[in-house]
Design a protein around this motif. Sequence first.
Motif, PDB file in Angstrom:
ATOM      1  N   MET A   1      40.693  18.221  63.449  1.00 31.83           N
ATOM      2  CA  MET A   1      39.897  19.244  62.510  1.00 31.83           C
ATOM      3  C   MET A   1      40.357  20.101  61.638  1.00 31.83           C
ATOM      4  O   MET A   1      41.573  20.682  61.938  1.00 31.83           O
ATOM      5  CB  MET A   1      38.695  19.863  63.383  1.00 31.83           C
ATOM      6  N   THR A   2      39.846  20.341  60.552  1.00 35.43           N
ATOM      7  CA  THR A   2      40.566  21.470  59.713  1.00 35.43           C
ATOM      8  C   THR A   2      39.941  22.832  60.098  1.00 35.43           C
ATOM      9  O   THR A   2      39.131  23.149  60.608  1.00 35.43           O
ATOM     10  CB  THR A   2      40.489  21.278  58.347  1.00 35.43           C
ATOM     11  N   ASP A   3      40.715  23.937  59.666  1.00 32.65           N
ATOM     12  CA  ASP A   3      40.390  25.129  60.267  1.00 32.65           C
ATOM     13  C   ASP A   3      39.115  25.770  59.379  1.00 32.65           C
ATOM     14  O   ASP A   3      39.494  25.830  58.041  1.00 32.65           O
ATOM     15  CB  ASP A   3      41.484  26.086  59.970  1.00 32.65           C
ATOM     16  N   GLY A   4      38.011  25.793  59.960  1.00 32.69           N
ATOM     17  CA  GLY A   4      36.911  26.362  59.212  1.00 32.69           C
ATOM     18  C   GLY A   4      36.815  27.992  59.075  1.00 32.69           C
ATOM     19  O   GLY A   4      35.863  28.242  58.237  1.00 32.69           O
ATOM     20  N   GLY A   5      37.565  28.565  59.627  1.00 37.39           N
ATOM     21  CA  GLY A   5      37.683  30.187  59.691  1.00 37.39           C
ATOM     22  C   GLY A   5      36.297  30.784  60.129  1.00 37.39           C
ATOM     23  O   GLY A   5      35.738  30.248  61.138  1.00 37.39           O
ATOM     24  N   GLN A   6      36.002  31.761  59.440  1.00 33.11           N
ATOM     25  CA  GLN A   6      34.959  32.370  59.772  1.00 33.11           C
ATOM     26  C   GLN A   6      33.584  32.157  58.801  1.00 33.11           C
ATOM     27  O   GLN A   6      32.758  33.091  58.911  1.00 33.11           O
ATOM     28  CB  GLN A   6      35.083  34.088  59.807  1.00 33.11           C
ATOM     29  N   ARG A   7      33.738  31.179  57.971  1.00 28.71           N
ATOM     30  CA  ARG A   7      32.725  30.906  57.184  1.00 28.71           C
ATOM     31  C   ARG A   7      31.254  30.942  58.014  1.00 28.71           C
ATOM     32  O   ARG A   7      31.120  30.099  59.135  1.00 28.71           O
ATOM     33  CB  ARG A   7      33.113  29.659  56.548  1.00 28.71           C
ATOM     34  N   GLN A   8      30.184  31.269  57.191  1.00 33.23           N
ATOM     35  CA  GLN A   8      28.716  31.228  57.497  1.00 33.23           C
ATOM     36  C   GLN A   8      28.153  30.008  56.952  1.00 33.23           C
ATOM     37  O   GLN A   8      28.306  29.993  55.525  1.00 33.23           O
ATOM     38  CB  GLN A   8      28.079  32.658  57.346  1.00 33.23           C
ATOM     39  N   TYR A   9      27.664  29.172  57.665  1.00 33.26           N
ATOM     40  CA  TYR A   9      26.965  27.974  56.936  1.00 33.26           C
ATOM     41  C   TYR A   9      25.375  28.285  56.878  1.00 33.26           C
ATOM     42  O   TYR A   9      24.761  28.748  57.731  1.00 33.26           O
ATOM     43  CB  TYR A   9      27.239  26.606  57.776  1.00 33.26           C
ATOM     44  N   GLY A  10      24.804  27.661  55.678  1.00 35.83           N
ATOM     45  CA  GLY A  10      23.474  27.717  55.549  1.00 35.83           C
ATOM     46  C   GLY A  10      22.831  26.645  56.232  1.00 35.83           C
ATOM     47  O   GLY A  10      23.565  25.649  56.889  1.00 35.83           O
ATOM     48  N   PRO A  11      21.451  26.483  56.293  1.00 38.56           N
ATOM     49  CA  PRO A  11      20.779  25.461  56.788  1.00 38.56           C
ATOM     50  C   PRO A  11      21.059  24.076  56.190  1.00 38.56           C
ATOM     51  O   PRO A  11      21.513  23.959  55.068  1.00 38.56           O
ATOM     52  CB  PRO A  11      19.096  25.824  56.397  1.00 38.56           C
ATOM     53  N   LEU A  12      20.939  23.055  56.739  1.00 37.84           N
ATOM     54  CA  LEU A  12      21.256  21.889  56.546  1.00 37.84           C
ATOM     55  C   LEU A  12      20.397  21.274  55.322  1.00 37.84           C
ATOM     56  O   LEU A  12      20.882  20.609  54.432  1.00 37.84           O
ATOM     57  CB  LEU A  12      21.297  20.785  57.569  1.00 37.84           C
ATOM     58  N   GLY A  13      18.944  21.291  55.457  1.00 40.03           N
ATOM     59  CA  GLY A  13      18.320  20.752  54.318  1.00 40.03           C
ATOM     60  C   GLY A  13      17.711  19.207  55.319  1.00 40.03           C
ATOM     61  O   GLY A  13      18.301  18.920  56.217  1.00 40.03           O
ATOM     62  N   THR A  14      17.138  18.599  54.141  1.00 39.47           N
ATOM     63  CA  THR A  14      16.630  17.352  54.629  1.00 39.47           C
ATOM     64  C   THR A  14      17.837  16.234  54.752  1.00 39.47           C
ATOM     65  O   THR A  14      18.650  16.290  53.674  1.00 39.47           O
ATOM     66  CB  THR A  14      15.740  16.775  53.753  1.00 39.47           C
ATOM     67  N   THR A  15      17.788  15.336  56.034  1.00 40.00           N
ATOM     68  CA  THR A  15      18.694  14.240  56.044  1.00 40.00           C
ATOM     69  C   THR A  15      18.383  13.190  55.215  1.00 40.00           C
ATOM     70  O   THR A  15      17.298  12.365  55.557  1.00 40.00           O
ATOM     71  CB  THR A  15      19.167  14.152  57.505  1.00 40.00           C
ATOM     72  N   LEU A  16      19.376  12.270  54.394  1.00 35.15           N
ATOM     73  CA  LEU A  16      19.100  11.047  54.007  1.00 35.15           C
ATOM     74  C   LEU A  16      20.146   9.995  54.433  1.00 35.15           C
ATOM     75  O   LEU A  16      21.634  10.570  54.250  1.00 35.15           O
ATOM     76  CB  LEU A  16      19.423  11.200  52.196  1.00 35.15           C
ATOM     77  N   VAL A  17      19.797   9.245  55.214  1.00 30.90           N
ATOM     78  CA  VAL A  17      20.629   8.242  55.874  1.00 30.90           C
ATOM     79  C   VAL A  17      21.004   7.090  54.754  1.00 30.90           C
ATOM     80  O   VAL A  17      20.094   6.260  54.704  1.00 30.90           O
ATOM     81  CB  VAL A  17      20.213   7.833  57.172  1.00 30.90           C
ATOM     82  N   ILE A  18      22.025   6.822  54.365  1.00 33.05           N
ATOM     83  CA  ILE A  18      22.489   5.792  53.631  1.00 33.05           C
ATOM     84  C   ILE A  18      23.029   4.471  54.356  1.00 33.05           C
ATOM     85  O   ILE A  18      23.781   4.704  54.768  1.00 33.05           O
ATOM     86  CB  ILE A  18      23.378   6.257  52.309  1.00 33.05           C
ATOM     87  N   ILE A  19      22.543   3.303  54.007  1.00 30.33           N
ATOM     88  CA  ILE A  19      22.844   2.229  54.632  1.00 30.33           C
ATOM     89  C   ILE A  19      22.761   0.954  53.595  1.00 30.33           C
ATOM     90  O   ILE A  19      22.137   0.343  52.905  1.00 30.33           O
ATOM     91  CB  ILE A  19      21.485   1.642  55.461  1.00 30.33           C
ATOM     92  N   PRO A  20      24.134   0.924  52.960  1.00 30.22           N
ATOM     93  CA  PRO A  20      24.521  -0.092  52.030  1.00 30.22           C
ATOM     94  C   PRO A  20      24.293  -1.618  52.731  1.00 30.22           C
ATOM     95  O   PRO A  20      24.714  -1.782  53.838  1.00 30.22           O
ATOM     96  CB  PRO A  20      25.881  -0.018  51.785  1.00 30.22           C
ATOM     97  N   THR A  21      23.734  -2.508  51.893  1.00 32.17           N
ATOM     98  CA  THR A  21      23.324  -3.760  52.581  1.00 32.17           C
ATOM     99  C   THR A  21      23.984  -4.673  51.675  1.00 32.17           C
ATOM    100  O   THR A  21      23.946  -4.789  50.396  1.00 32.17           O
ATOM    101  CB  THR A  21      22.078  -4.029  52.992  1.00 32.17           C
ATOM    102  N   TYR A  22      24.594  -5.878  52.027  1.00 32.76           N
ATOM    103  CA  TYR A  22      24.685  -7.139  51.430  1.00 32.76           C
ATOM    104  C   TYR A  22      24.548  -8.360  52.550  1.00 32.76           C
ATOM    105  O   TYR A  22      25.413  -8.297  53.450  1.00 32.76           O
ATOM    106  CB  TYR A  22      26.335  -7.118  50.766  1.00 32.76           C
ATOM    107  N   ASN A  23      23.606  -8.880  52.659  1.00 35.91           N
ATOM    108  CA  ASN A  23      23.256 -10.045  53.365  1.00 35.91           C
ATOM    109  C   ASN A  23      23.233  -9.684  54.750  1.00 35.91           C
ATOM    110  O   ASN A  23      23.879  -9.767  55.603  1.00 35.91           O
ATOM    111  CB  ASN A  23      24.140 -11.430  53.438  1.00 35.91           C
ATOM    112  N   GLU A  24      22.123  -8.633  54.927  1.00 31.25           N
ATOM    113  CA  GLU A  24      21.989  -8.145  56.369  1.00 31.25           C
ATOM    114  C   GLU A  24      20.544  -8.234  56.803  1.00 31.25           C
ATOM    115  O   GLU A  24      19.851  -7.478  57.516  1.00 31.25           O
ATOM    116  CB  GLU A  24      22.329  -6.389  56.166  1.00 31.25           C
TER     117      GLU A  24
END
Length: 252
Positions: A1-24
């Motif tokens: 993992m890389t060093d994230g320091g003391q950064r404060q993260y905001g809320p994530l928001g809505t998640t979009l799960v991307i599923i690429p397909t070819y002959n599935e």
Amino acid sequence: MTDGGQRQYGPLGTTLVIIPTYNEAENIKSIVSRVRSAVPEAHVLVADDNSPDGTGKLADELSADDEQVHVLHRKGKEGLGAAYLASFRWGIDNGYGVLVEMDADGSHQPEELPRLLTALKGADLVLGSRWVPGGRVVNWPKYREAISRGGSTYSRILLDVPIRDVTGGFRAFRVETLEGLGLDEVASQGYCFQVDLARRAVQAGYHVVEVPITFIDRELGDSKMSRDIVAEALWRVTAWGVGSRVNKIRRR
């Protein structure tokens, strides 16, 4: 993992799960259903490369029955990288806060997605990792495991990135992370697309976390891995690594 320091993260928001397909066609209904059950608040985007087996039509049927399932129809098979880049732009344009990469064949377990999203609350990018403690692969041919382990090790050393599973494709990005990676400059496809995004994230100073996952080899359909994909990855990773070292020498 890389060093994230003391950064404060905001809320994530809505998640979009991307599923690429070819002959599935054999897998798409099951994987979408499992995603919707694992993370009910998430949306799904099926990015179909005009599959001749009717995957796109099945995805349209799922979308018609569920307003949280969307379909991006593409003209043809242009590679994993192109499918993801088009999907990232779609997700950004439609206001999602988190974009997730996930395979359609069931090798990535949707039931493990909540763990990635929890980790993302304190990170810029979370990778589902097979090669950290607790990670594992199931029913995978030894040659595939050797290619994956070898590819990650080669990439990690040559590119100087502190990531154990550089080539893995189960990932959760904050949208602002993707916007900072220079997506318009990404030309890599296939196997090395994941390596490219990982190295860009590390070079940009983003906080990258690896979460252990269980990777299960597909039971239905055919793998998209080929010699050309592996060859492209080897060539590009070598070029990136050599170029980086040359630039460091020139700056001395």
